[in-house]
Scaffold this active site. Structure first.
Site, short mmCIF file in Angstrom:
data_model
loop_
_atom_site.label_atom_id
_atom_site.label_comp_id
_atom_site.label_asym_id
_atom_site.label_seq_id
_atom_site.Cartn_x
_atom_site.Cartn_y
_atom_site.Cartn_z
N ASP A 122 -2.06 -13.39 -2.50
CA ASP A 122 -2.58 -11.94 -2.83
C ASP A 122 -2.55 -11.79 -1.54
O ASP A 122 -4.19 -11.05 -1.29
CB ASP A 122 -3.51 -12.40 -2.75
CG ASP A 122 -4.22 -12.26 -4.08
OD1 ASP A 122 -4.41 -11.20 -4.75
OD2 ASP A 122 -6.11 -12.48 -4.98
N HIS A 138 -6.07 -10.86 -14.28
CA HIS A 138 -7.13 -10.87 -13.16
C HIS A 138 -8.78 -11.12 -13.79
O HIS A 138 -9.87 -10.55 -14.64
CB HIS A 138 -7.12 -9.65 -12.35
CG HIS A 138 -8.75 -9.47 -11.68
ND1 HIS A 138 -8.57 -9.88 -10.22
CD2 HIS A 138 -10.47 -9.37 -11.51
CE1 HIS A 138 -9.28 -9.68 -9.50
NE2 HIS A 138 -10.21 -10.01 -9.92
N ASN A 178 -0.75 -1.72 -8.32
CA ASN A 178 -2.44 -0.71 -7.99
C ASN A 178 -2.14 0.48 -6.18
O ASN A 178 -2.70 0.25 -5.76
CB ASN A 178 -3.12 -1.33 -7.67
CG ASN A 178 -3.33 -2.81 -6.68
OD1 ASN A 178 -2.35 -3.41 -6.25
ND2 ASN A 178 -4.31 -3.54 -5.95
N ARG A 234 1.04 -1.19 -0.34
CA ARG A 234 0.14 -0.02 -0.46
C ARG A 234 0.55 1.54 -0.05
O ARG A 234 0.23 2.43 -0.20
CB ARG A 234 -1.14 0.39 0.90
CG ARG A 234 -1.87 -0.99 0.99
CD ARG A 234 -3.48 -0.65 0.12
NE ARG A 234 -4.52 -1.80 0.14
CZ ARG A 234 -4.63 -2.05 -1.13
NH1 ARG A 234 -4.13 -2.11 -2.04
NH2 ARG A 234 -5.37 -3.45 -0.44
N HIS A 292 -4.99 -16.12 -9.64
CA HIS A 292 -6.02 -16.85 -8.34
C HIS A 292 -6.84 -17.18 -8.69
O HIS A 292 -8.31 -17.05 -8.59
CB HIS A 292 -6.45 -15.53 -7.74
CG HIS A 292 -6.32 -14.18 -8.18
ND1 HIS A 292 -7.68 -14.51 -9.01
CD2 HIS A 292 -6.36 -12.63 -7.95
CE1 HIS A 292 -7.92 -12.86 -9.65
NE2 HIS A 292 -6.93 -11.96 -8.00
#
Lengths: 444, 331
Positions: free
Chosen positions: A310, A184, A99, A69, A237
């Site tokens: 993840d 994704h 991200n 983050r 994932h």
């Protein structure tokens, strides 16, 4: 640094299929000797000897899907807390998603993340770069230069690359720089309003569902594009039986396709969201029991190449809201090993195979050196006890965020020590607080 | 699944002599005797509400807060009357949905109200599970007055009371629930309650308005209105919830009324004495024809509203007075 001898260990090296009693000698941060017969005159050579007490010594884990983050949302996770969490979980190599805020779609930002990571210096951090500018799914980033600066792959993070033309060009172009495009895999229009796996459970809870087929639809489309472009494709994932079947067939066909899954997709099913437990809200959503079993089977037969945590830190404000408004994601670094070992304890997989999915599996996908116990390789090691009972306690996580669906759950498997380039970066014995209390399961 | 009554399900058992839980968050998880108990109590309140003096003192000194995050007139008024007729103090709080987009505000609001020591919170929210979340954070009883597409338990109870008073029973009745089941909390609560009480439920709707897995609720699924209504005792119409729909679920109102709007023509398939219900507010000419809705011999719609007050009195009494028992304090 004095050389260190880790003796009396059960050595696990998936790269050479080594599973034997032995020792590892570390000199100058690298593995100098490894195997059943490492003989050292400890006094003469001034070697520090660490008795592993028969516990497992394996290459440090490689986690190929982690959200940091920092920059941008340091209240949820900083590079320091991220790396502290990683080593507490036995992870010594991370691949981080782009991200953040700002989005990592530019060489200068990528290098900023790399420098930030190196300043902390407890683990290897390999950033992914955004596949498209601003993760908007339109214009491709400077993939060549990003790859040269160390981007290990290209991905739009938690967003699907929805436009087929964009995906086609990404696969084509990335094949030139030899990096995978990581998807994704979820058809966004089917997932738009949903927040849970479509079916009885979501209906009972009155939640809008996402059908399981949203995953395989995107993967099938992408596989067609891989056939067209001969690109390197990685599905992140995977969570459904249909998607795993599609990838199994693509692999048999010889396509350059890989995939990973996360522990919650083989350890939990959709019932974990009952009572609106937002900590079990993940993207893609937790699936049916049949899909959960298919994920475990896919890992066992090698269709799924890697287990990635993840790791997605979320603060209380993002989770203490009505279910549909909650941000998806769980923190996973510190539970990665223990939950994955569940596959060993329930007889699904052999210990060495689980370690393979956590080390050489992801390493191979990203073209990394990490994840082996080879002479001359960096001494990134994890010392763990696979049978040790623990009760997962999120309040003790090093991660700044505590959003774990496994909080309070019993598991088996405890990390005792993590070594990064010969340096001990995590040692359960010297943890602050009462080490005895830490060592014993909280419930006794 | 325990979602309906958790959090804080009471350890004692349902024995039909009381309502054993602290909250009423949903019908799912309740037992037959819990429901019978509430309906029996409500039956008594119907008579009280028909007298000139409607007031009792059961809830004297108790505070109820109606916390509505979603617009509502009838449910809020019904709860307000119920509280006042039992002698309680009722405060209405309407929080417009637009200003409450963030969930932390929901918890903040809950904590603020909690600090004022209410005895019961009646909550309506546009998100499924929001009332659950709130119930975890406060010390008083929480009554779900409708959360998203999840449940609306007092509506199911009042529907059951209306049916029971007319038909004398619930067990063995054939009930057709027609319309927008997908977005309907009323449908879910009714399916649970009617199934628990031994009625047989069918749902009738176009496939786009049926949620996935609905057949697992033990209901019969029909897409054809006449076949769905064949031989049924109760026709329960649902409102087409256009405000919850994102995107197109039916081609047009005209087509919807053609195939799924209840008129005398389609009603002919049901038993001659079949009763018509609607949770309101009605979209006349969309899911129900005015002639049918206003048919005093067959329409239970106004009676449903009357039963609403009685049922909510029973629920408030059961939840709030129960707190006076010392052993219940700390739950």
């Amino acid at each position: 640094m004095r050389p260190t001898l880790y003796k009396n260990a059960r050595l696990l090296d998936p790269a050479t299929r080594l599973d034997a009693k032995g020792a590892v000698l570390v000199r100058d941060g690298r593995v100098a000797e490894v195997g059943p017969g490492v003989f050292v005159d400890a006094i003469q050579d001034d070697v520090e000897v660490i008795d592993c007490g028969g516990r497992c010594l394996a290459p440090g884990l490689v986690d190929m899907r982690v959200q940091t983050r920092e920059p941008g949302e340091e209240h949820m996770e900083t590079m320091v807390s991220l790396q502290a969490a990683a080593v507490a979980g036995g992870v010594t190599t991370l691949a981080t998603l782009p991200n953040t805020n700002p989005i990592i779609d530019d060489v200068s930002l990528l290098e900023f993340v790399e420098r930030l990571a190196q300043e902390v210096g407890m683990v290897n951090v390999h950033p992914y770069a955004a596949a498209t500018k601003g993760l908007k799914g339109e214009q491709m980033t400077e993939m060549g230069m990003l790859a040269e600066s160390g981007a290990v792959g290209f991905t739009d993070g938690v967003k699907a690359i929805a436009d087929a033309v964009v995906m086609r060009r990404l696969l084509s172009y990335a094949s030139m720089v030899g990096r995978p495009v990581i998807q994704h895999p979820e058809e966004p229009s089917l997932a738009r309003e949903g927040c849970a796996n479509e079916g009885e459970t979501a209906t009972r809870l009155g939640l809008a569902g996402i059908p399981a087929c949203a995953e395989v639809m995107m993967i099938e489309r992408d596989l067609s594009l891989v056939r067209l472009t001969r690109g390197r494709y990685h599905a992140a994932h995977v969570s459904t039986a249909a998607a795993i079947d599609a990838i199994r067939r693509a692999k048999a066909e010889g396509l350059a396709v890989t995939c990973d899954t996360a522990p919650h997709y083989f350890a939990l099913n959709e019932l974990a969201i009952v009572d609106y437990r937002t900590f079990a809200r993940v993207s893609p959503p937790l699936r049916s029991e049949a899909d959960r079993r298919a994920v475990a089977a896919g890992l066992a037969d090698g269709t799924i190449d890697a287990i990635a945590s993840d790791h997605a830190p979320q603060d209380q404000d993002s989770k203490r809201v009505p279910f549909a408004q909650a941000e998806p994601g769980v923190v996973g670094l510190e539970t990665l090993l223990a939950i994955s070992l569940g596959l060993v304890h329930d007889g699904t997989m052999a210990l060495l195979d689980v370690i393979e999915r956590l080390t050489t599996g992801p390493s191979r996908i990203l073209g990394l050196e990490a994840g082996r116990l080879a002479v001359g390789a960096w001494a990134d090691l994890v010392l763990f006890e696979p049978e040790r009972a623990v009760r997962i306690d999120a309040s003790r996580f090093r991660s700044k965020s505590k959003n774990s669906p496994f909080d309070g759950k019993p598991a088996q498997g405890r990390v005792w020590r993590t070594v990064y380039r010969g340096r001990t970066v995590f040692d359960l014995d010297s943890e602050p607080g009462d080490p005895r209390a830490r060592r014993e399961p909280a419930h006794a | 699944m325990t979602s309906a009554i958790a959090p804080g399900a009471a350890p004692d058992r349902s024995d039909g002599s009381r309502y054993p839980y602290r909250h009423l968050l949903g019908i799912e998880g309740l037992s037959r005797s819990d429901i019978d108990f509430l309906l029996d109590r409500a039956d008594g309140f119907v008579d009280q509400n028909r007298q000139a003096d409607k007031k009792s003192t059961t809830l004297r000194g108790r505070t109820l807060i109606n916390l509505f995050f979603e617009n509502s007139t009838r449910t809020r008024t019904s709860f307000e009357l119920a509280g006042k007729r039992l002698g309680g103090d009722v405060i209405n709080m309407s929080v417009s949905t637009s200003s409450i987009k963030k969930g932390e505000t929901l918890i903040d609001t809950a904590m603020t109200l909690n600090a004022m020591h209410p005895d019961a919170l009646v909550v309506r929210h546009s998100e499924s599970g929001a009332v659950h979340l709130l119930a975890e954070k406060v010390n008083c009883s929480v009554i779900n007055a409708g959360d998203g597409s999840h449940e609306h338990p007092t509506q199911a109870l009042l529907d059951a009371l209306a049916i029971r008073r007319r038909k004398g029973r619930l067990e063995g009745l054939e009930v057709a629930i027609c319309g927008d089941v997908s977005h309907s909390r009323v449908a879910r609560s009714n399916i649970h309650l009617l199934s628990i009480m031994g009625a047989r439920v069918r749902v009738v709707a176009p496939p786009t308005l049926l949620p996935s897995g609905i057949e697992r609720f033990g209901v019969e699924v029909h897409h054809d209105m006449e076949r769905g209504l064949a031989g049924c005792d109760i026709v329960m119409m649902l409102r087409l919830q256009t405000e919850r729909m994102k995107g197109s679920y039916v081609p047009s109102i005209r087509e919807y009324f053609r195939y799924y709007g209840l008129d005398h023509e389609k009603l002919r398939a049901a038993k001659p004495d079949a009763l018509i219900m609607h949770p309101g507010p009605m979209n006349r000419g969309v899911e129900i024809d005015s002639v049918v809705a206003d048919d005093i011999d067959r329409s239970l719609i106004r009676e449903q509203v009357e039963m609403g007050v009685a049922v909510r009195m029973a629920v408030l009494e059961a939840l709030v007075t129960r707190q006076t028992e010392p052993w219940a304090k700390n739950q």
